[in-house]
Design an enzyme around this catalytic site. Structure first.
Site: not given
Length: 254
Positions: A19, A38, A81, A132, A145, A149
């Site tokens: 993404i 990154d 991101n 997400s 997770y 999130k």
């Protein structure tokens, strides 16, 4: 839409692939100057070279200053991101929980701490949080997770309601399955829940740009997630029962 992006300084974290890379490419195609971040320096450089951007590798929590300098002193758009797909139950180790919290929530908080004061002075800025659908709903087999999130979504929501009248735009992107390395790493749970309706990273970028054009906070690349979110809110018992059925189906297949 072009006017909203043209000549802006954009930072995309976790942009070495998936993404993040799709977002970086889309902003660059719109005329933005893009910093590609990154942890993997080679991947960051490869995407930056492809789009004519600037690679700033490293921990997403610590690169805002360097990225801002690379853009000449101003970050107009920050795409938080980078994420960590931590699986496991409540029994996942303390280190797993701490790392998920640090990457999925605190990296966003730290970026906002760096950026919001300047945006308030200028009267404009844009914060894009890749959350997400797990942040609106949940994900079987992935407690760290799912929980973190939810935290990322809550923080984006708080930023939006607090600063929207002062020129700061916030967008929360909440896709289900996206065909990336992260999806491949979700194993059998992802195969069951996410893979059948998975979309391409470019579809997520398209959804974001449409949301920017329409000035929308909540970006749903899978529109059906809105219905699931509504069902969760209006009839939580039924929603939990349905999710438990999916959990049982997953357990039976293991």
């Amino acid at each position: 839409m072009v006017e909203a992006v043209q000549d802006t300084g954009v930072v995309v974290t976790g942009a070495g692939g998936g993404i993040g890379a799709a977002l970086a490419r889309r902003f660059a195609a719109g005329g933005a100057r893009v910093v590609v971040n990154d942890l993997d320096a080679d991947k960051a450089k490869a995407v930056a070279d492809e789009i004519g951007g600037i690679a700033v590798p490293g921990d997403a929590s610590a690169i805002v200053g360097e990225a801002r300098d690379a853009l000449g002193g101003v970050v107009d758009v920050y795409c938080a991101n980078a994420g960590l797909p931590s699986g496991g139950s409540e029994g996942a180790g303390e280190q797993v929980w701490a790392l998920a919290w640090d990457v999925n929530v605190m990296a966003h908080v730290r970026a906002a701490q760096e950026l919001v004061p300047g945006w308030l002075e200028r009267g404009r800025g844009r914060f894009v949080s890749t959350v997400s659908a797990a942040g609106l709903l949940t994900m079987i087999g992935a407690a760290p997770y799912s929980v973190t999130k939810h935290g990322a979504y809550a923080f984006a929501e708080w930023l939006s309601l607090t600063y929207r009248h002062r020129g700061i735009k916030v967008h929360a992107i909440c896709p289900q399955g996206v065909r990336t390395d992260m999806l491949a790493g979700t194993g059998s749970a992802g195969d069951l829940v996410l893979k059948p309706t998975a979309i391409e990273p470019e579809d997520v970028a398209d959804a974001l740009f449409k949301g920017i054009e329409e000035d929308r906070f909540l970006i749903l690349p899978h529109p059906e997630v809105g219905g699931y979110y509504q069902a969760r809110a209006t009839d939580p018992e039924r929603w939990l029962t349905n999710m438990n059925h999916i959990q049982q189906k997953w357990e039976e297949a293991e």
